[in-house]
Motif scaffolding. Structure first.
Motif, PDB file in Angstrom:
ATOM      1  N   LEU A 237      24.098   8.747 -27.180  1.00  0.00           N
ATOM      2  CA  LEU A 237      22.749   8.664 -26.377  1.00  0.00           C
ATOM      3  C   LEU A 237      22.329   9.886 -25.845  1.00  0.00           C
ATOM      4  O   LEU A 237      21.147  10.424 -25.990  1.00  0.00           O
ATOM      5  CB  LEU A 237      22.821   7.748 -25.409  1.00  0.00           C
ATOM      6  N   ARG A 238      23.201  10.727 -25.534  1.00  0.00           N
ATOM      7  CA  ARG A 238      22.696  11.953 -24.934  1.00  0.00           C
ATOM      8  C   ARG A 238      22.462  13.127 -26.136  1.00  0.00           C
ATOM      9  O   ARG A 238      21.471  13.675 -25.828  1.00  0.00           O
ATOM     10  CB  ARG A 238      24.165  12.602 -24.098  1.00  0.00           C
ATOM     11  N   VAL A 239      23.126  12.901 -27.088  1.00  0.00           N
ATOM     12  CA  VAL A 239      22.663  13.640 -28.246  1.00  0.00           C
ATOM     13  C   VAL A 239      21.221  13.437 -28.726  1.00  0.00           C
ATOM     14  O   VAL A 239      20.433  14.180 -28.923  1.00  0.00           O
ATOM     15  CB  VAL A 239      23.666  13.651 -29.476  1.00  0.00           C
ATOM     16  N   ARG A 240      20.970  12.249 -28.884  1.00  0.00           N
ATOM     17  CA  ARG A 240      19.779  11.552 -29.322  1.00  0.00           C
ATOM     18  C   ARG A 240      18.642  12.139 -28.429  1.00  0.00           C
ATOM     19  O   ARG A 240      17.410  12.504 -28.829  1.00  0.00           O
ATOM     20  CB  ARG A 240      19.821  10.080 -29.387  1.00  0.00           C
ATOM     21  N   THR A 241      18.969  11.865 -27.021  1.00  0.00           N
ATOM     22  CA  THR A 241      17.767  12.203 -26.043  1.00  0.00           C
ATOM     23  C   THR A 241      17.601  13.742 -26.147  1.00  0.00           C
ATOM     24  O   THR A 241      16.561  14.211 -26.064  1.00  0.00           O
ATOM     25  CB  THR A 241      18.261  11.882 -24.657  1.00  0.00           C
ATOM     26  N   ALA A 242      18.819  14.730 -26.159  1.00  0.00           N
ATOM     27  CA  ALA A 242      18.572  16.017 -26.229  1.00  0.00           C
ATOM     28  C   ALA A 242      17.925  16.487 -27.395  1.00  0.00           C
ATOM     29  O   ALA A 242      16.921  17.586 -27.373  1.00  0.00           O
ATOM     30  CB  ALA A 242      19.974  16.869 -26.102  1.00  0.00           C
ATOM     31  N   LEU A 243      18.098  15.978 -28.558  1.00  0.00           N
ATOM     32  CA  LEU A 243      17.344  16.212 -29.899  1.00  0.00           C
ATOM     33  C   LEU A 243      15.943  15.908 -29.697  1.00  0.00           C
ATOM     34  O   LEU A 243      15.087  16.873 -30.151  1.00  0.00           O
ATOM     35  CB  LEU A 243      18.108  15.696 -31.036  1.00  0.00           C
ATOM     36  N   ARG A 244      15.594  14.954 -29.273  1.00  0.00           N
ATOM     37  CA  ARG A 244      13.905  14.782 -29.018  1.00  0.00           C
ATOM     38  C   ARG A 244      13.494  15.501 -28.033  1.00  0.00           C
ATOM     39  O   ARG A 244      12.568  15.675 -28.211  1.00  0.00           O
ATOM     40  CB  ARG A 244      13.916  13.120 -28.696  1.00  0.00           C
ATOM     41  N   ASP A 245      14.302  15.803 -26.766  1.00  0.00           N
ATOM     42  CA  ASP A 245      13.544  16.514 -26.025  1.00  0.00           C
ATOM     43  C   ASP A 245      13.490  18.213 -26.375  1.00  0.00           C
ATOM     44  O   ASP A 245      12.560  18.919 -25.886  1.00  0.00           O
ATOM     45  CB  ASP A 245      14.602  16.644 -24.726  1.00  0.00           C
ATOM     46  N   ALA A 246      14.242  18.572 -27.474  1.00  0.00           N
ATOM     47  CA  ALA A 246      14.251  19.680 -28.195  1.00  0.00           C
ATOM     48  C   ALA A 246      13.053  19.927 -29.366  1.00  0.00           C
ATOM     49  O   ALA A 246      13.171  20.832 -29.937  1.00  0.00           O
ATOM     50  CB  ALA A 246      15.518  20.424 -28.636  1.00  0.00           C
ATOM     51  N   GLY A 247      12.299  18.598 -29.493  1.00  0.00           N
ATOM     52  CA  GLY A 247      11.507  18.453 -30.455  1.00  0.00           C
ATOM     53  C   GLY A 247      11.640  18.208 -31.792  1.00  0.00           C
ATOM     54  O   GLY A 247      11.241  18.477 -32.628  1.00  0.00           O
TER      55      GLY A 247
END
Length: 254
Positions: A237-247
């Motif tokens: 979940l953290r990775v998925r969120t961070a990837l989306r936040d990074a565009g």
């Protein structure tokens, strides 16, 4: 920001009978592709069926996670299997999963080796050719998910199979852009912040830092998270969120 597209895959269905290892239900909410164990290192018919059913419900692509025949060692023990036998076993595993995928309303669309087999086909042309041959025999349209520049990458391309380069968010790399062997301290990244950083760096910039400190270039279309690591769901979940936040746009490669 430049639009970056990345697949997020995880090894799932890695239980057997009453033994449960991965939280398949939760992980299938987070990934775009599921590497489904086919019974040789883990997985049984019921688990395979349930994971295929849930993957189809959630729009997750189904891939066959093929392995050496090694239930006792979870497919992580080095084995010497004759090439023809290995090719047959790869075809067999794909076929077993394909039945459940089609019953669920989908197809197996890619193949990824597991554990010791994954590591072996990075540098062993004969074993890599056997995996590619067994895959093509099952379905000439199957994509092969593997380490970029590996022997399997070359063998699959020679068989005319689509090849998809993969990187790992939670594994350490050598300076040669190969995975650090699991027996080496630090081979599996346990710090969640480091996993998240590596995931974003690989996806956005195509590089990470080797365990020995060198910068390593790795261009990949799919990013793997292991479903059997402690806290795997929260980490995914953290990775998925961070990837989306990074565009980074999360989308399956097939």
């Amino acid at each position: 920001m430049t639009d970056v597209v990345m697949d997020l895959n995880a090894d799932l269905a890695e239980g057997y009978g009453r033994w449960v290892l991965t939280d398949d239900e939760a992980m299938l909410e987070l990934v775009t592709s599921a590497n489904v164990a086919c019974g040789f290192h883990a997985g049984d018919p019921g688990i395979m069926r349930r994971v295929c059913d849930t993957a189809v419900e959630r729009g997750v692509r189904i891939g066959a996670q093929v392995s050496y025949r090694d239930l006792a060692g979870f497919g992580r023990r080095a084995m010497n299997v004759p090439a023809d036998e290995l090719a047959d076993e790869v075809t067999y595993q794909i076929g077993a999963l394909q039945v459940f995928a089609r019953a669920a309303g989908a197809d197996v669309v890619y193949v990824k080796p597991h554990g010791a087999l994954y590591n072996r086909v990075v540098a062993d042309p004969e074993q890599a050719a056997a995996v590619a041959k067994g895959t093509r025999r099952a379905d000439s349209g199957l994509a092969v998910l593997c380490l970029p520049g590996s022997a399997l990458h070359r063998a699959a391309a020679e068989e005319g199979l689509p090849v998809v380069a993969e990187a790992f968010a939670d594994r350490a790399y050598t300076s040669a852009a190969t995975l650090v062997p699991r027996g080496t301290p630090g081979a599996v990244i346990s710090d969640p912040d480091q996993v998240v950083w590596q995931a974003v760096s690989l996806a956005r910039d195509g590089h990470t830092t080797a365990l020995t400190g060198e910068r390593v270039q790795i261009r990949a279309r799919s990013l793997c998270l292991h479903g059997d690591t402690p806290g795997a769901v929260d980490l995914a979940l953290r990775v998925r969120t961070a990837l989306r936040d990074a565009g980074v746009r999360l989308e399956a490669f097939v």
